[in-house]
Write a protein that holds these residues in place. Structure first.
Motif, PDB file in Angstrom:
ATOM      1  N   ASP A   1       0.846  -1.194   0.000  1.00 53.84           N
ATOM      2  CA  ASP A   1       0.000   0.000   0.000  1.00 53.84           C
ATOM      3  C   ASP A   1       0.878   1.239   0.000  1.00 53.84           C
ATOM      4  OD1 ASP A   1      -2.030   1.808   0.287  1.00 53.84           O
ATOM      5  OD2 ASP A   1      -2.707   1.110   2.256  1.00 53.84           O
ATOM      6  N   ILE A   2       1.147   1.815  -1.185  1.00 52.84           N
ATOM      7  CA  ILE A   2       2.120   2.908  -1.273  1.00 52.84           C
ATOM      8  C   ILE A   2       1.534   4.187  -1.864  1.00 52.84           C
ATOM      9  CG2 ILE A   2       4.017   1.267  -1.433  1.00 52.84           C
ATOM     10  CD1 ILE A   2       4.235   2.091  -4.433  1.00 52.84           C
ATOM     11  N   ALA A   3       0.223   4.303  -1.907  1.00 53.20           N
ATOM     12  CA  ALA A   3      -0.384   5.548  -2.383  1.00 53.20           C
ATOM     13  C   ALA A   3       0.008   6.708  -1.486  1.00 53.20           C
ATOM     14  CB  ALA A   3      -1.903   5.397  -2.443  1.00 53.20           C
ATOM     15  N   PHE A   4       0.211   6.417  -0.204  1.00 57.94           N
ATOM     16  CA  PHE A   4       0.655   7.409   0.762  1.00 57.94           C
ATOM     17  C   PHE A   4       1.931   6.899   1.437  1.00 57.94           C
ATOM     18  CE2 PHE A   4      -3.853   8.032   0.311  1.00 57.94           C
ATOM     19  CZ  PHE A   4      -4.007   9.409   0.282  1.00 57.94           C
ATOM     20  N   SER A   5       2.820   7.828   1.785  1.00 64.95           N
ATOM     21  CA  SER A   5       3.985   7.478   2.593  1.00 64.95           C
ATOM     22  C   SER A   5       3.623   7.591   4.066  1.00 64.95           C
ATOM     23  CB  SER A   5       5.150   8.424   2.292  1.00 64.95           C
ATOM     24  OG  SER A   5       5.565   8.297   0.949  1.00 64.95           O
ATOM     25  N   ASN A   6       4.271   6.785   4.891  1.00 56.63           N
ATOM     26  CA  ASN A   6       4.109   6.858   6.348  1.00 56.63           C
ATOM     27  C   ASN A   6       2.689   6.594   6.807  1.00 56.63           C
ATOM     28  OD1 ASN A   6       6.890   7.613   6.981  1.00 56.63           O
ATOM     29  ND2 ASN A   6       6.398   9.517   5.930  1.00 56.63           N
ATOM     30  N   GLY A   7       2.052   5.615   6.185  1.00 56.56           N
ATOM     31  CA  GLY A   7       0.727   5.221   6.629  1.00 56.56           C
ATOM     32  C   GLY A   7      -0.126   4.675   5.506  1.00 56.56           C
ATOM     33  N   ALA A   8      -1.216   4.006   5.891  1.00 59.54           N
ATOM     34  CA  ALA A   8      -2.092   3.329   4.950  1.00 59.54           C
ATOM     35  C   ALA A   8      -3.004   4.301   4.199  1.00 59.54           C
ATOM     36  CB  ALA A   8      -2.936   2.301   5.702  1.00 59.54           C
ATOM     37  N   ASP A   9      -3.577   3.786   3.125  1.00 58.17           N
ATOM     38  CA  ASP A   9      -4.578   4.489   2.323  1.00 58.17           C
ATOM     39  C   ASP A   9      -5.941   4.220   2.948  1.00 58.17           C
ATOM     40  OD1 ASP A   9      -6.463   5.261   0.437  1.00 58.17           O
ATOM     41  OD2 ASP A   9      -5.415   4.368  -1.269  1.00 58.17           O
ATOM     42  N   ASN A  10      -6.530   5.226   3.598  1.00 60.29           N
ATOM     43  CA  ASN A  10      -7.796   5.038   4.305  1.00 60.29           C
ATOM     44  C   ASN A  10      -8.920   4.567   3.393  1.00 60.29           C
ATOM     45  OD1 ASN A  10      -7.291   5.620   7.090  1.00 60.29           O
ATOM     46  ND2 ASN A  10      -7.069   7.785   6.570  1.00 60.29           N
ATOM     47  N   ALA A  11      -8.985   5.111   2.202  1.00 59.89           N
ATOM     48  CA  ALA A  11     -10.058   4.731   1.282  1.00 59.89           C
ATOM     49  C   ALA A  11      -9.943   3.257   0.885  1.00 59.89           C
ATOM     50  CB  ALA A  11     -10.026   5.616   0.045  1.00 59.89           C
ATOM     51  N   LEU A  12      -8.725   2.820   0.585  1.00 60.49           N
ATOM     52  CA  LEU A  12      -8.535   1.420   0.217  1.00 60.49           C
ATOM     53  C   LEU A  12      -8.865   0.495   1.377  1.00 60.49           C
ATOM     54  CD1 LEU A  12      -7.534  -0.868  -1.627  1.00 60.49           C
ATOM     55  CD2 LEU A  12      -5.242  -0.464  -0.686  1.00 60.49           C
ATOM     56  N   MET A  13      -8.348   0.808   2.557  1.00 61.15           N
ATOM     57  CA  MET A  13      -8.553  -0.072   3.699  1.00 61.15           C
ATOM     58  C   MET A  13     -10.033  -0.180   4.067  1.00 61.15           C
ATOM     59  SD  MET A  13      -5.559  -1.106   4.018  1.00 61.15           S
ATOM     60  CE  MET A  13      -5.620  -2.096   5.515  1.00 61.15           C
ATOM     61  N   ALA A  14     -10.748   0.934   3.972  1.00 60.87           N
ATOM     62  CA  ALA A  14     -12.189   0.901   4.252  1.00 60.87           C
ATOM     63  C   ALA A  14     -12.909   0.003   3.258  1.00 60.87           C
ATOM     64  CB  ALA A  14     -12.758   2.319   4.205  1.00 60.87           C
ATOM     65  N   GLU A  15     -12.487   0.050   2.016  1.00 55.29           N
ATOM     66  CA  GLU A  15     -13.125  -0.787   0.990  1.00 55.29           C
ATOM     67  C   GLU A  15     -12.780  -2.267   1.183  1.00 55.29           C
ATOM     68  OE1 GLU A  15     -15.606  -1.668  -2.131  1.00 55.29           O
ATOM     69  OE2 GLU A  15     -15.335   0.270  -1.110  1.00 55.29           O
ATOM     70  N   LEU A  16     -11.528  -2.569   1.538  1.00 55.61           N
ATOM     71  CA  LEU A  16     -11.153  -3.968   1.789  1.00 55.61           C
ATOM     72  C   LEU A  16     -11.897  -4.513   3.006  1.00 55.61           C
ATOM     73  CD1 LEU A  16      -7.272  -3.911   1.179  1.00 55.61           C
ATOM     74  CD2 LEU A  16      -9.088  -4.579  -0.422  1.00 55.61           C
ATOM     75  N   ALA A  17     -12.062  -3.671   4.029  1.00 53.12           N
ATOM     76  CA  ALA A  17     -12.818  -4.094   5.207  1.00 53.12           C
ATOM     77  C   ALA A  17     -14.277  -4.350   4.845  1.00 53.12           C
ATOM     78  CB  ALA A  17     -12.716  -3.038   6.296  1.00 53.12           C
ATOM     79  N   LYS A  18     -14.837  -3.485   4.043  1.00 51.83           N
ATOM     80  CA  LYS A  18     -16.229  -3.623   3.603  1.00 51.83           C
ATOM     81  C   LYS A  18     -16.441  -4.943   2.866  1.00 51.83           C
ATOM     82  CE  LYS A  18     -19.552  -1.293   0.544  1.00 51.83           C
ATOM     83  NZ  LYS A  18     -19.724  -0.107  -0.365  1.00 51.83           N
ATOM     84  N   ARG A  19     -15.442  -5.364   2.114  1.00 49.47           N
ATOM     85  CA  ARG A  19     -15.536  -6.611   1.345  1.00 49.47           C
ATOM     86  C   ARG A  19     -15.073  -7.828   2.157  1.00 49.47           C
ATOM     87  NH1 ARG A  19     -15.091  -5.821  -4.656  1.00 49.47           N
ATOM     88  NH2 ARG A  19     -15.470  -3.608  -5.082  1.00 49.47           N
ATOM     89  N   ASN A  20     -14.758  -7.608   3.444  1.00 49.93           N
ATOM     90  CA  ASN A  20     -14.301  -8.688   4.330  1.00 49.93           C
ATOM     91  C   ASN A  20     -13.041  -9.369   3.802  1.00 49.93           C
ATOM     92  OD1 ASN A  20     -14.483 -10.267   6.695  1.00 49.93           O
ATOM     93  ND2 ASN A  20     -15.489 -11.926   5.591  1.00 49.93           N
TER      94      ASN A  20
END
Length: 526
Positions: A383-402
């Motif tokens: 996950d490298i869209a952002f440095s020094n932390g995760a991409d919130n939009a991606l993580m929310a979508e992955l969580a939504k899809r379990n």
């Protein structure tokens, strides 16, 4: 004749039963010396290998460097020599063994003679243990863009002159590779008068010492001392002193081939990468890895803190890990999916743009993750869209899809190469672990990279002024205990809201370097 055969078989069985130790071979033993005691460099890399069938031996933590203690290279060498005779493989940080630590490599006051004397101990180590597999990783000294980017881990003058030093070396490197315009030549001449001679002299003298040590390590590799040597370009840019030194070292070692030596982007992840290579070599395993990128520029993305396209960095990490990149999926042991922004820009995780609102390619990337997971592949997400932390939009979508518990590995911390190198290592090794062990490693990454780095870090930092006592973001001091408490409380809320399916029971955290930039996360699972 049959009686004789039966008698011999009985005798063999009796002897076998009386020798239970011989029937249970010892686990292969790996010695690991990291470049400091930060959680990702030390404990989290070690935890990955501990979950495999290996005996992992680590040095006493008080011998390793940290933010305030630059480390103890001579004591570390004594420890290595004492332990090596019983080991099968050594994964060693040359920064720790030459300068004390990664930070020590930037601040030390050792003479070049002192350093080269320590370099020669690698040859002595191999001579005393000729069958020992030795993997060494070291840093090509970084060139931060300015004092703020140095994080107080450079000499004190860098706070004032860091931006000028970076720009000067940027122009010098560019001058040697493609030439300068007239205005750039004038700028270079002006910078040479702005930076105090004492400051630039100290900085370059240390670099010359470190460069000489790296050059000698390459010669030892040529002599067969190492099974693999990796020299990482720490925080870097397309033109810089770091890039220049890497060019020269790569030229020196190009005859060795990439199966023996590489100068590659990144540093904090290389301990994990070479631990993966040691495991692969000891198990005679050559993993096949397929890499896919998000829509847009993708593979051509040149991330912040790097001097090359991410696709080149990933190829280099795979070679260093003893893996092979393949184009198709049929034989893939791991499918690495790399989350990049469509335009190739790498933002910072604490910037306002890092929201849960999907961007141009977020949904298509999540759909790709879903597809490969559903088809039964081992999937790692860099996950490298952002440095020094995760991409919130991606993580929310992955969580939504379990999908979060179904991934094989994930990483979204610090620089892009830190993340992709780390996820490659864990992704290659995770299929050999129990499901619970794999999920525990994932949970730590989600809590560290997503919960903390991308969200809670900024929230708690904003509350520091209300916490009594002295301290700040970069030097917590009396505020540390309350900051720890607040972080744990926010993590527990985050887990209930976003990670309830990860079976996290108890969370503990610490700020081992007395600052908020990084945290040590440990969990207990249900």
């Amino acid at each position: 004749m049959k009686k004789i055969v039966c008698l011999l078989l009985m005798c063999f069985c009796i002897v076998a039963l009386t020798l239970p130790v011989l029937a249970s071979p010892l686990k292969p033993k790996i010695l690991f010396v990291p470049h400091d005691d930060r959680p990702v460099s030390f404990a989290q890399t070690a935890d990955t290998v501990r979950n495999l069938d290996y005996d992992l031996v680590l040095p006493p933590q008080n011998l390793l460097g940290n933010r305030t203690d630059l480390g103890h290279p001579d004591e570390l060498w004594q420890w290595v020599f004492a332990q090596a005779k019983n080991a099968d493989a050594l994964v060693l940080s040359s920064d720790s063994l030459l300068y004390g630590s990664l930070v020590g490599s930037r601040k030390h006051a050792y003479t070049q003679a002192d350093i080269i004397k320590r370099v020669e101990q690698f040859a002595q180590l191999k001579a005393q243990n000729p069958r020992l597999k030795i993997y060494v990783f070291g840093s090509i000294m970084r060139t931060p863009r300015d004092g703020a980017a140095s994080g107080t881990e450079e000499p004190s003058y860098y706070a004032k002159y860091g931006a000028s030093i970076f720009r000067l070396t940027e122009l010098q490197d560019k001058s040697e590779t493609e030439g300068l315009s007239g205005s750039e030549k004038k700028e270079q001449a002006k910078l040479e008068t702005v930076i105090p001679t004492k400051a630039i002299g100290d900085w370059m003298k240390r670099r010359q010492t470190n460069f000489a040590a790296s050059s000698r390590l390459i010669e030892l590799s040529r002599a067969g001392t190492f099974n693999y040597l990796a020299l990482g370009r720490d925080d870097n840019a397309p033109y810089s002193q770091t890039h220049k030194e890497s060019r020269l070292l790569s030229k020196q070692g190009e005859d060795l081939g990439v199966t023996k030596f590489q100068a590659l982007a990144g540093i904090d992840e290389i301990g994990m990468v070479l631990m993966t290579r040691a495991v692969n070599d000891l198990s005679s395993n050559i993993p096949f890895v397929t890499v896919r990128y998000a829509d847009g520029i993708g593979a051509a993305t040149v991330p912040s803190y790097s001097d090359e396209a991410i696709s080149q960095s990933i190829r280099s990490h795979l070679l260093a890990a003893g893996a092979i990149q393949i184009p198709g999926l049929k034989r893939a042991d791991l499918v690495l999916l790399v989350n990049t922004n469509k335009d190739g820009k790498t933002l910072e995780a604490n910037w306002p743009q890092n929201t849960i609102v999907p961007r141009d390619n977020t949904l298509s990337f999540a759909k790709m993750v879903d597809l490969y997971v559903s088809q039964g592949y081992h999937v790692g997400v860099g996950d490298i869209a952002f440095s020094n932390g995760a991409d919130n939009a991606l993580m929310a979508e992955l969580a939504k899809r379990n999908l979060l518990p179904k991934l094989t590995a994930y990483s979204g911390w610090n620089t892009a190469t830190n993340s992709t190198g780390f996820v490659l290592g864990q992704g290659i090794m995770a299929p050999k672990m129990t499901l619970q062990a794999k999920n525990n490693l994932l949970a730590v990454r989600y809590l560290d990279d997503w919960a903390y780095q991308a969200n809670i870090r900024q929230s708690v930092a904003g509350e520091l002024s209300k916490i009594p006592g002295t301290g700040s973001y970069g030097q917590l001091d009396q505020k540390k205990a309350d900051a720890v408490k607040a972080t744990v409380e926010k993590m527990n809320i985050f887990v209930k809201q976003n990670l309830s399916d990860m079976e996290i029971d108890k969370i503990s955290i610490d700020f081992p370097w007395n600052r908020m930039f990084e945290t040590a996360v440990t969990i207990q699972s249900r």
